[in-house]
Design an enzyme around this catalytic site. Structure first.
Site, PDB file in Angstrom:
ATOM      1  N   ARG A  35      37.813  22.786  54.874  1.00 57.47           N
ATOM      2  CA  ARG A  35      36.888  23.628  54.103  1.00 57.47           C
ATOM      3  C   ARG A  35      35.888  24.325  55.023  1.00 57.47           C
ATOM      4  N   ASP A  74      44.597  15.036  58.403  1.00 57.15           N
ATOM      5  CA  ASP A  74      45.147  15.979  57.428  1.00 57.15           C
ATOM      6  C   ASP A  74      46.174  15.231  56.584  1.00 57.15           C
ATOM      7  N   THR A 145      41.809  18.991  36.926  1.00 59.17           N
ATOM      8  CA  THR A 145      40.983  20.097  36.455  1.00 59.17           C
ATOM      9  C   THR A 145      41.253  20.393  34.982  1.00 59.17           C
ATOM     10  N   SER A 187      46.164  30.072  37.737  1.00 60.33           N
ATOM     11  CA  SER A 187      46.136  30.520  39.135  1.00 60.33           C
ATOM     12  C   SER A 187      47.075  29.597  39.908  1.00 60.33           C
ATOM     13  N   TYR A 189      46.233  27.827  42.403  1.00 61.29           N
ATOM     14  CA  TYR A 189      45.484  26.567  42.552  1.00 61.29           C
ATOM     15  C   TYR A 189      45.658  25.672  41.316  1.00 61.29           C
ATOM     16  N   HIS A 190      45.394  26.243  40.139  1.00 59.71           N
ATOM     17  CA  HIS A 190      45.497  25.426  38.919  1.00 59.71           C
ATOM     18  C   HIS A 190      46.931  24.912  38.738  1.00 59.71           C
ATOM     19  N   LYS A 193      47.577  21.664  40.397  1.00 55.94           N
ATOM     20  CA  LYS A 193      47.051  20.491  39.680  1.00 55.94           C
ATOM     21  C   LYS A 193      48.002  20.060  38.563  1.00 55.94           C
ATOM     22  N   GLN A 216      38.454  17.609  35.457  1.00 53.98           N
ATOM     23  CA  GLN A 216      37.044  17.975  35.559  1.00 53.98           C
ATOM     24  C   GLN A 216      36.832  19.453  35.226  1.00 53.98           C
ATOM     25  N   VAL A 219      31.911  22.364  38.173  1.00 54.75           N
ATOM     26  CA  VAL A 219      30.755  21.558  38.570  1.00 54.75           C
ATOM     27  C   VAL A 219      29.602  22.499  38.919  1.00 54.75           C
ATOM     28  N   LEU A 247      28.488  29.269  37.380  1.00 51.25           N
ATOM     29  CA  LEU A 247      27.077  28.999  37.083  1.00 51.25           C
ATOM     30  C   LEU A 247      26.247  28.908  38.363  1.00 51.25           C
ATOM     31  N   ARG A 249      26.874  30.470  41.035  1.00 52.49           N
ATOM     32  CA  ARG A 249      26.724  31.855  41.500  1.00 52.49           C
ATOM     33  C   ARG A 249      25.582  32.549  40.735  1.00 52.49           C
ATOM     34  N   VAL A 262      29.062  39.133  35.728  1.00 52.29           N
ATOM     35  CA  VAL A 262      29.946  38.685  34.647  1.00 52.29           C
ATOM     36  C   VAL A 262      31.274  39.436  34.762  1.00 52.29           C
TER      37      VAL A 262
HETATM   38  P1  NAD Z   1      35.752  21.267  48.574  1.00 54.49           P
HETATM   39  O1  NAD Z   1      36.669  22.315  49.097  1.00 54.49           O
HETATM   40  O2  NAD Z   1      34.292  21.422  48.768  1.00 54.49           O
HETATM   41  O3  NAD Z   1      36.182  19.837  49.171  1.00 54.49           O
HETATM   42  C1  NAD Z   1      37.511  19.475  49.427  1.00 54.49           C
HETATM   43  C2  NAD Z   1      37.519  18.673  50.734  1.00 54.49           C
HETATM   44  O4  NAD Z   1      38.861  18.273  51.011  1.00 54.49           O
HETATM   45  C3  NAD Z   1      37.047  19.506  51.927  1.00 54.49           C
HETATM   46  O5  NAD Z   1      36.071  18.799  52.639  1.00 54.49           O
HETATM   47  C4  NAD Z   1      38.323  19.735  52.730  1.00 54.49           C
HETATM   48  O6  NAD Z   1      38.050  19.855  54.125  1.00 54.49           O
HETATM   49  C5  NAD Z   1      39.149  18.520  52.378  1.00 54.49           C
HETATM   50  N1  NAD Z   1      40.604  18.724  52.475  1.00 54.49           N
HETATM   51  C6  NAD Z   1      41.353  19.715  51.919  1.00 54.49           C
HETATM   52  N2  NAD Z   1      42.634  19.564  52.247  1.00 54.49           N
HETATM   53  C7  NAD Z   1      42.725  18.450  53.016  1.00 54.49           C
HETATM   54  C8  NAD Z   1      43.791  17.786  53.689  1.00 54.49           C
HETATM   55  N3  NAD Z   1      45.027  18.252  53.645  1.00 54.49           N
HETATM   56  N4  NAD Z   1      43.507  16.654  54.386  1.00 54.49           N
HETATM   57  C9  NAD Z   1      42.245  16.169  54.469  1.00 54.49           C
HETATM   58  N5  NAD Z   1      41.185  16.769  53.874  1.00 54.49           N
HETATM   59  C10 NAD Z   1      41.430  17.902  53.170  1.00 54.49           C
HETATM   60  O7  NAD Z   1      36.101  21.102  47.023  1.00 54.49           O
HETATM   61  P2  NAD Z   1      35.263  20.350  45.877  1.00 54.49           P
HETATM   62  O8  NAD Z   1      34.563  21.371  45.078  1.00 54.49           O
HETATM   63  O9  NAD Z   1      34.533  19.217  46.442  1.00 54.49           O
HETATM   64  O10 NAD Z   1      36.460  19.806  44.983  1.00 54.49           O
HETATM   65  C11 NAD Z   1      36.989  18.497  45.210  1.00 54.49           C
HETATM   66  C12 NAD Z   1      38.106  18.222  44.217  1.00 54.49           C
HETATM   67  O11 NAD Z   1      37.585  18.321  42.887  1.00 54.49           O
HETATM   68  C13 NAD Z   1      39.238  19.234  44.330  1.00 54.49           C
HETATM   69  O12 NAD Z   1      40.468  18.578  44.203  1.00 54.49           O
HETATM   70  C14 NAD Z   1      39.008  20.145  43.155  1.00 54.49           C
HETATM   71  O13 NAD Z   1      40.214  20.675  42.691  1.00 54.49           O
HETATM   72  C15 NAD Z   1      38.361  19.236  42.134  1.00 54.49           C
HETATM   73  N6  NAD Z   1      37.473  19.965  41.207  1.00 54.49           N
HETATM   74  C16 NAD Z   1      36.394  20.663  41.679  1.00 54.49           C
HETATM   75  C17 NAD Z   1      35.591  21.356  40.773  1.00 54.49           C
HETATM   76  C18 NAD Z   1      34.407  22.179  41.212  1.00 54.49           C
HETATM   77  O14 NAD Z   1      33.805  22.870  40.376  1.00 54.49           O
HETATM   78  N7  NAD Z   1      34.020  22.141  42.486  1.00 54.49           N
HETATM   79  C19 NAD Z   1      35.881  21.300  39.405  1.00 54.49           C
HETATM   80  C20 NAD Z   1      36.993  20.582  38.977  1.00 54.49           C
HETATM   81  C21 NAD Z   1      37.785  19.904  39.881  1.00 54.49           C
HETATM   82  N1  USQ Z   2      33.372  34.292  36.511  1.00 53.91           N
HETATM   83  C1  USQ Z   2      32.502  35.337  36.221  1.00 53.91           C
HETATM   84  N2  USQ Z   2      31.673  35.740  37.202  1.00 53.91           N
HETATM   85  C2  USQ Z   2      31.640  35.178  38.449  1.00 53.91           C
HETATM   86  C3  USQ Z   2      32.508  34.109  38.721  1.00 53.91           C
HETATM   87  C4  USQ Z   2      33.375  33.694  37.726  1.00 53.91           C
HETATM   88  O1  USQ Z   2      32.492  35.877  35.125  1.00 53.91           O
HETATM   89  O2  USQ Z   2      30.850  35.632  39.285  1.00 53.91           O
HETATM   90  C5  USQ Z   2      34.285  33.809  35.458  1.00 53.91           C
HETATM   91  C6  USQ Z   2      35.751  33.758  35.889  1.00 53.91           C
HETATM   92  O3  USQ Z   2      36.375  35.026  35.716  1.00 53.91           O
HETATM   93  C7  USQ Z   2      36.283  32.664  34.989  1.00 53.91           C
HETATM   94  C8  USQ Z   2      35.102  31.701  34.838  1.00 53.91           C
HETATM   95  O4  USQ Z   2      33.936  32.459  35.197  1.00 53.91           O
HETATM   96  O5  USQ Z   2      36.572  33.166  33.730  1.00 53.91           O
HETATM   97  C9  USQ Z   2      35.170  30.459  35.699  1.00 53.91           C
HETATM   98  O6  USQ Z   2      35.351  30.816  37.073  1.00 53.91           O
HETATM   99  P1  USQ Z   2      34.927  29.798  38.227  1.00 53.91           P
HETATM  100  O7  USQ Z   2      35.178  30.464  39.540  1.00 53.91           O
HETATM  101  O8  USQ Z   2      33.554  29.298  37.959  1.00 53.91           O
HETATM  102  O9  USQ Z   2      35.908  28.566  37.969  1.00 53.91           O
HETATM  103  P2  USQ Z   2      37.455  28.364  38.266  1.00 53.91           P
HETATM  104  O10 USQ Z   2      38.055  29.485  39.003  1.00 53.91           O
HETATM  105  O11 USQ Z   2      38.112  27.949  36.998  1.00 53.91           O
HETATM  106  O12 USQ Z   2      37.484  27.110  39.257  1.00 53.91           O
HETATM  107  C10 USQ Z   2      36.442  26.131  39.331  1.00 53.91           C
HETATM  108  C11 USQ Z   2      36.669  25.323  40.609  1.00 53.91           C
HETATM  109  C12 USQ Z   2      37.998  24.585  40.508  1.00 53.91           C
HETATM  110  C13 USQ Z   2      38.013  23.742  39.243  1.00 53.91           C
HETATM  111  C14 USQ Z   2      37.735  24.589  38.009  1.00 53.91           C
HETATM  112  C15 USQ Z   2      37.501  23.715  36.789  1.00 53.91           C
HETATM  113  O13 USQ Z   2      36.662  26.182  41.743  1.00 53.91           O
HETATM  114  O14 USQ Z   2      38.151  23.749  41.646  1.00 53.91           O
HETATM  115  O15 USQ Z   2      39.266  23.133  39.101  1.00 53.91           O
HETATM  116  O16 USQ Z   2      36.485  25.287  38.205  1.00 53.91           O
HETATM  117  S1  USQ Z   2      38.135  24.468  35.318  1.00 53.91           S
HETATM  118  O17 USQ Z   2      37.676  25.863  35.303  1.00 53.91           O
HETATM  119  O18 USQ Z   2      37.567  23.743  34.224  1.00 53.91           O
HETATM  120  O19 USQ Z   2      39.563  24.389  35.391  1.00 53.91           O
END
Ligand code: NAD
Ligand code: USQ
Length: 397
Positions: A35, A74, A145, A187, A189-190, A193, A216, A219, A247, A249, A262
């Protein structure tokens, strides 16, 4: 309990590592620091000045006397070392945060799509395979997620915690079954999951691995009681168009005097949870693992839902920030309702921080304090879901 925290240097992982250490667990972080390297690639930094990982754990020890181990590894590429770490440390549980977690980054280029799939799926599979090879009985707590469910599949029925009851017509009459809720990712990413879920279901069934999958929501917030002890323990705060979440942001944009970005109509409804509740949920999950042989235990790790434009209105009312309605760079429904079942954590004692109380504090805190570190050219989201989609210009220069 001895706990390995994969991804423990990240936004959710770092405060979790501190909290679990604080409440008495023996914590080791495993992270490849990818990261931090992605920040370099994107030429942006956390709004907060995060310290190097060795300094972070040393400062924690200085304040609390408690040691947190750190292993640079890793999990997607160093399988043999992962097995060796499990055999050497013999953890009771592994908390798995170590994935590429930004939806926009996962849609940025063919290379980032492929990296996200390779990293996330191989990492999760390596972990499960390594636990089986080690012969240890290690509980896995994984961060999933809310986005695995998608937005709209269940219509007006609330999204259940993982499993959906369905009625199937047969020649002998209707039968009832519980199935994993259909996946509907928005996406790459999603999508990773949703694939993780199948890996967990298989290894729980075949090898009796005990797995908790936490779906989750987004956050928000930055600090927890532990990260607030010393500025050198501060948590990361992503605000750029790829990694910043909505949020946080808006909170940062209001603090630096940027219009709130937005996307589209802002009719998207999403689920939210404060970072303080994330760490508490992980603690609760560790205390409540499924029994060996049980199916994957799924929790919705969510405390409330909000429409994006309502969040913008709330932040604007508190701060006076302007709101900008921009072309949506993502392919997503312009409007959706979201009714999420979230009973399991509440039943186990979670006492959530709601937006009504927490938002005022956040809008006056971190964003304002570190506003001078913001790079305005990184704020507007530039990654599009499909070629040809409109990108908003930078709103300030
Ligand atoms: P983040 O990117 O800040 O943290 C992820 C960490 O994992 C980083 O420190 C990165 O270096 C490490 N990492 C990634 N790939 C790796 C690998 N192959 N080996 C070892 N380390 C590795 O992300 P975060 O926001 O802390 O999210 C953590 C988890 O929670 C993620 O799986 C994410 O999908 C999930 N999640 C996050 C949110 C959110 O809003 N941030 C919401 C829902 C779910
Ligand atoms: N959005 C805006 N303006 C912005 C940023 C985002 O309107 O400046 C909108 C996006 O278009 C989207 C929503 O807000 O409709 C959420 O976007 P986000 O970037 O806040 O969240 P998302 O891409 O879904 O991903 C984040 C985390 C991810 C986690 C996910 C939880 O990065 O790791 O899995 O939230 S959830 O959304 O519940 O699946």
């Amino acid at each position: 309990m001895k706990v390995l925290i994969l991804g423990g240097d990240g936004f959710c992982g770092w405060p979790t590592a501190l909290h679990l250490s604080q409440v008495g667990h023996d914590v080791t972080i495993v992270d490849n620091l990818s990261r931090r390297f992605i920040d370099v690639e994107l030429e942006v930094e956390s709004l907060t000045p995060i310290r190097p990982i060795h300094e972070r754990v040393a400062v924690w020890k200085e304040h609390t006397g408690k040691s947190i181990g750190f292993i640079s590894l890793d999990i997607a590429r160093e399988y043999d070392r992962l097995v060796a770490v499990l055999l050497e440390l013999r953890p009771d549980a592994v908390v798995h945060f170590a994935e590429q977690r930004a939806a926009p980054y996962s849609m940025r280029t063919p290379a980032t799509k492929r990296y996200t799939v390779d990293n996330n799926i191989t990492g999760t599979h390596n972990l499960l395979c390594a636990i089986v090879e080690s012969g240890l009985d290690v509980a896995v707590v994984h961060l999933g997620t809310m986005g695995v469910y998608g937005y709209g599949w269940s219509g007006s029925a609330p999204i259940p915690e993982g499993y959906l009851t369905v009625h199937v017509s047969t020649p002998d009459g209707a039968i009832e079954r519980e199935i994993l809720h259909p996946a509907n990712p928005g996406s790459v990413y999603h999508m990773t999951k949703t694939l993780d879920q199948l890996l967990f279901a298989f290894y729980a069934k075949n090898d009796g691995i005990r797995v908790i999958d936490l779906h989750q929501g987004i956050v928000w917030g930055t600090e927890t009681p532990e990260t607030g002890i010393d500025e050198r323990l501060i948590n990361r705060f992503d605000y750029d168009g790829d990694y910043g979440t909505v949020l946080n942001r808006f909170i940062m944009q209001a603090a630096v005097g940027h219009p709130l970005t937005v996307h589209g109509t802002g009719g998207q409804t999403r689920a939210f949870i404060h970072i303080r509740d994330t760490v508490r949920c992980i603690e609760i999950a560790l205390d409540n693992p499924p029994a060996k042989g049980e199916r994957v235990s799924v929790f919705n790790q969510v405390t409330e839902t909000y429409r994006v434009r309502d969040l913008a209105d709330l932040v604007s009312k508190l701060t006076g920030a302007e709101i900008a309605y921009l072309p949506n760079p993502r392919k997503e429904a312009a409007d959706n309702d979201l009714d999420v079942t979230r009973d399991r954590f509440l039943a186990l004692g979670l006492n959530p921080t709601m937006l009504g109380e927490g938002l005022v504090e956040e809008t006056k805190g971190i964003g304002v304090k570190y506003a001078s570190r913001a790079d305005f050219s990184k704020i507007v989201a530039k990654t599009v879901w499909k070629a040809g989609m409109e990108v908003a210009p930078d709103l300030m220069r």
